[in-house]
Design a protein around this motif. Structure first.
Motif, PDB file in Angstrom:
ATOM      1  N   LYS A   8       7.281  -4.441  35.898  1.00 20.57           N
ATOM      2  CA  LYS A   8       7.956  -4.756  34.639  1.00 20.57           C
ATOM      3  C   LYS A   8       7.473  -6.082  34.070  1.00 20.57           C
ATOM      4  CE  LYS A   8      12.240  -2.101  35.168  1.00 20.57           C
ATOM      5  NZ  LYS A   8      13.711  -2.165  35.247  1.00 20.57           N
ATOM      6  N   ILE A   9       7.265  -7.038  34.969  1.00 19.59           N
ATOM      7  CA  ILE A   9       6.773  -8.342  34.514  1.00 19.59           C
ATOM      8  C   ILE A   9       5.345  -8.206  34.015  1.00 19.59           C
ATOM      9  CG2 ILE A   9       6.253 -10.715  35.222  1.00 19.59           C
ATOM     10  CD1 ILE A   9       8.463 -10.454  37.326  1.00 19.59           C
ATOM     11  N   ARG A  10       4.556  -7.412  34.756  1.00 21.93           N
ATOM     12  CA  ARG A  10       3.162  -7.220  34.357  1.00 21.93           C
ATOM     13  C   ARG A  10       3.072  -6.554  32.981  1.00 21.93           C
ATOM     14  NH1 ARG A  10       1.234  -4.283  38.551  1.00 21.93           N
ATOM     15  NH2 ARG A  10       1.099  -2.288  37.461  1.00 21.93           N
ATOM     16  N   LEU A  11       3.914  -5.530  32.749  1.00 26.65           N
ATOM     17  CA  LEU A  11       3.919  -4.852  31.450  1.00 26.65           C
ATOM     18  C   LEU A  11       4.255  -5.832  30.328  1.00 26.65           C
ATOM     19  CD1 LEU A  11       5.727  -1.526  32.409  1.00 26.65           C
ATOM     20  CD2 LEU A  11       3.363  -1.743  31.631  1.00 26.65           C
ATOM     21  N   LYS A  12       5.247  -6.676  30.577  1.00 27.08           N
ATOM     22  CA  LYS A  12       5.652  -7.674  29.577  1.00 27.08           C
ATOM     23  C   LYS A  12       4.499  -8.637  29.289  1.00 27.08           C
ATOM     24  CE  LYS A  12       9.150 -11.312  28.867  1.00 27.08           C
ATOM     25  NZ  LYS A  12       8.245 -12.480  28.924  1.00 27.08           N
ATOM     26  N   ASN A  13       3.826  -9.091  30.361  1.00 27.50           N
ATOM     27  CA  ASN A  13       2.729 -10.038  30.189  1.00 27.50           C
ATOM     28  C   ASN A  13       1.529  -9.408  29.485  1.00 27.50           C
ATOM     29  OD1 ASN A  13       4.274 -11.925  31.461  1.00 27.50           O
ATOM     30  ND2 ASN A  13       3.141 -11.931  33.386  1.00 27.50           N
ATOM     31  N   ILE A  14       1.249  -8.143  29.815  1.00 30.18           N
ATOM     32  CA  ILE A  14       0.135  -7.442  29.155  1.00 30.18           C
ATOM     33  C   ILE A  14       0.408  -7.301  27.669  1.00 30.18           C
ATOM     34  CG2 ILE A  14      -1.029  -5.201  28.935  1.00 30.18           C
ATOM     35  CD1 ILE A  14      -0.811  -4.919  31.980  1.00 30.18           C
ATOM     36  N   LEU A  15       1.640  -6.923  27.321  1.00 29.62           N
ATOM     37  CA  LEU A  15       2.000  -6.778  25.914  1.00 29.62           C
ATOM     38  C   LEU A  15       1.868  -8.105  25.180  1.00 29.62           C
ATOM     39  CD1 LEU A  15       3.036  -5.057  23.609  1.00 29.62           C
ATOM     40  CD2 LEU A  15       5.377  -5.513  24.387  1.00 29.62           C
ATOM     41  N   GLU A  16       2.317  -9.190  25.806  1.00 24.32           N
ATOM     42  CA  GLU A  16       2.194 -10.509  25.182  1.00 24.32           C
ATOM     43  C   GLU A  16       0.720 -10.895  24.987  1.00 24.32           C
ATOM     44  OE1 GLU A  16       4.411 -13.097  27.689  1.00 24.32           O
ATOM     45  OE2 GLU A  16       6.371 -12.488  26.869  1.00 24.32           O
ATOM     46  N   GLN A  17      -0.100 -10.540  25.970  1.00 27.25           N
ATOM     47  CA  GLN A  17      -1.530 -10.851  25.865  1.00 27.25           C
ATOM     48  C   GLN A  17      -2.182 -10.078  24.715  1.00 27.25           C
ATOM     49  OE1 GLN A  17      -3.694 -10.511  29.557  1.00 27.25           O
ATOM     50  NE2 GLN A  17      -5.694 -10.690  28.577  1.00 27.25           N
ATOM     51  N   ASP A  43      -0.310   1.425  33.114  1.00 28.30           N
ATOM     52  CA  ASP A  43       0.460   0.439  32.339  1.00 28.30           C
ATOM     53  C   ASP A  43       0.216   0.630  30.840  1.00 28.30           C
ATOM     54  OD1 ASP A  43       1.323  -0.635  34.706  1.00 28.30           O
ATOM     55  OD2 ASP A  43      -0.017  -2.373  34.654  1.00 28.30           O
ATOM     56  N   LEU A  44      -1.034   0.756  30.465  1.00 28.50           N
ATOM     57  CA  LEU A  44      -1.371   0.918  29.051  1.00 28.50           C
ATOM     58  C   LEU A  44      -0.843   2.240  28.508  1.00 28.50           C
ATOM     59  CD1 LEU A  44      -5.043  -0.460  28.954  1.00 28.50           C
ATOM     60  CD2 LEU A  44      -2.921  -1.656  28.400  1.00 28.50           C
ATOM     61  N   ALA A  45      -0.869   3.280  29.346  1.00 33.04           N
ATOM     62  CA  ALA A  45      -0.334   4.572  28.921  1.00 33.04           C
ATOM     63  C   ALA A  45       1.157   4.477  28.633  1.00 33.04           C
ATOM     64  CB  ALA A  45      -0.597   5.629  30.000  1.00 33.04           C
ATOM     65  N   GLU A  46       1.878   3.722  29.449  1.00 35.43           N
ATOM     66  CA  GLU A  46       3.322   3.568  29.243  1.00 35.43           C
ATOM     67  C   GLU A  46       3.610   2.773  27.969  1.00 35.43           C
ATOM     68  OE1 GLU A  46       7.228   1.784  31.606  1.00 35.43           O
ATOM     69  OE2 GLU A  46       5.582   2.714  32.706  1.00 35.43           O
ATOM     70  N   GLY A  59      -9.746   0.046  26.927  1.00 41.04           N
ATOM     71  CA  GLY A  59      -8.745  -0.984  26.735  1.00 41.04           C
ATOM     72  C   GLY A  59      -7.644  -0.584  25.782  1.00 41.04           C
ATOM     73  N   ALA A  60      -7.148  -1.555  25.004  1.00 42.08           N
ATOM     74  CA  ALA A  60      -6.029  -1.294  24.081  1.00 42.08           C
ATOM     75  C   ALA A  60      -6.021  -2.325  22.970  1.00 42.08           C
ATOM     76  CB  ALA A  60      -4.704  -1.328  24.840  1.00 42.08           C
TER      77      ALA A  60
END
Length: 277
Positions: A8-17, A43-46, A59-60
C-alpha cells in the motif's frame, strides 16, 4: 531503497512519483523499490484499474498524458533504404558482434536459410569452423565465405537480381523454396516493432518481401538479426507479425522496454556485447 515497502505504501509512493515526473518505467521502479518487475507491473495494473494512471509499454503516465504519449510514440513509417555497400559501413561493431553471436546458435549439421543483407553477411563470416552445414541463400556476396565451410552443401537460389541488396528474389526463388524445409532461417529486417511487425523499407522491393515471407514459411525457427537502431522502427513493407520471430539477435544498445515487450511474446532475445570504446 534497501528494504521492501508494504504494498500500500509502495502504491502511494509510485503514484506520487508519476504525478511528479509524469512518466515512469518498470525497470526503474523495480530498482527503486527493490522488487521484481512482475510486482511493479501488478502495481501499475492496479493503479490503472483505479483510473489513477495509464499504462504504456515499459511503464506508465498520468491519464491526461496518455493520448499525447500514444501520438508521440506512434512509429514513423520509414521508406529510406540505401544500397548494401552503404549499409554495410554503418554500425560495424554492432553487426560484427551480432554475427558472431548468431553463429554460436548454429550447430554442426544444421540446415539453414540465410538471407542476404548487411548484418547476415557477418553471420556467414563466422561459420568457417562449422561442419556439415546445408545452407540455402539468395545472397551473391555471401557465396565466397560460405564455400569456405568444411563438408558443407551450399545452394544459391535462382531468381531476379535485386541490385540494391545483391540478392536473388521473385518467382524462381520462391519456387525453389517451395521444395525445401530447413531447421533455422536467419533473416535481416529494416524495422521491427510490436505494432508494425517485421518490415522492410523499399517500396519497390515487393519481390524481396515475397521471398522473405517464403523463407519464413520454409523453416522451423526464425532468427532475426538486426542492430538496435532498427528496433522500434516501422517500415513501409510488412513481412510478418513480430510474434513469427523465435529469436532476435541484436546489440546491447537496445532499449530495455523493447526487450521486455518481446519477452512477453515468448521471443528469445540474444544480446551481443559490443566494445563501448
Amino acid at each position: 531503497m534497501p528494504k521492501r515497502l508494504f504494498r500500500k505504501i509502495r502504491l502511494k509512493n509510485i503514484l506520487e512519483q508519476i504525478k511528479r515526473e509524469r512518466k515512469v518505467y518498470v525497470e526503474e521502479l523495480a530498482s527503486i523499490y527493490n522488487v521484481s518487475t512482475s510486482s511493479i507491473r501488478l502495481d501499475l495494473a492496479e493503479l490503472d484499474k483505479l483510473g489513477l494512471i495509464s499504462r504504456i509499454y515499459g511503464g506508465a503516465v498520468l491519464p491526461e498524458d496518455s493520448i499525447k504519449e500514444q501520438v508521440n510514440s506512434k512509429p514513423k513509417i520509414e521508406i529510406s533504404h540505401p544500397k548494401l555497400e552503404i549499409r554495410s559501413k554503418k554500425n560495424l561493431k554492432e553487426k560484427e558482434a551480432i554475427g558472431k553471436l548468431a553463429a554460436s546458435l548454429i550447430s554442426d549439421g544444421d540446415t539453414l536459410i540465410i538471407d542476404g543483407g548487411s548484418t547476415t553477411q557477418y553471420l556467414v563470416k563466422h561459420l568457417v569452423n562449422k561442419k556439415g552445414l546445408t545452407v540455402i541463400t539468395n545472397s551473391i556476396p555471401q557465396i565466397s565465405d560460405l564455400m569456405r565451410i568444411k563438408d558443407s552443401e551450399i545452394y544459391l537460389l535462382g531468381g531476379l537480381i535485386y541490385n540494391d541488396n545483391l540478392v536473388l528474389s521473385g518467382d524462381f526463388a520462391i519456387d525453389s523454396l517451395d521444395k525445401i524445409h530447413v531447421m533455422k532461417a536467419f533473416l535481416g529486417m529494416d524495422g521491427i516493432s510490436i505494432d508494425g511487425g517485421l518490415t522492410v523499407a523499399n517500396p519497390s522491393a515487393s519481390t524481396v518481401v515475397s521471398t522473405k515471407k517464403k523463407m519464413i514459411k520454409s523453416s522451423d525457427m526464425l532468427y532475426i538479426l538486426c542492430d538496435s537502431s532498427k528496433i522500434g522502427r516501422t517500415c513501409l513493407m510488412p513481412v510478418a507479425p513480430v510474434n513469427e520471430m523465435d529469436f532476435l539477435v541484436t546489440d546491447n544498445k537496445v532499449r530495455t522496454d523493447f526487450i521486455e515487450q518481446f519477452k512477453t511474446l515468448n521471443i528469445n532475445v540474444e544480446i551481443a556485447e559490443t566494445d563501448s570504446s
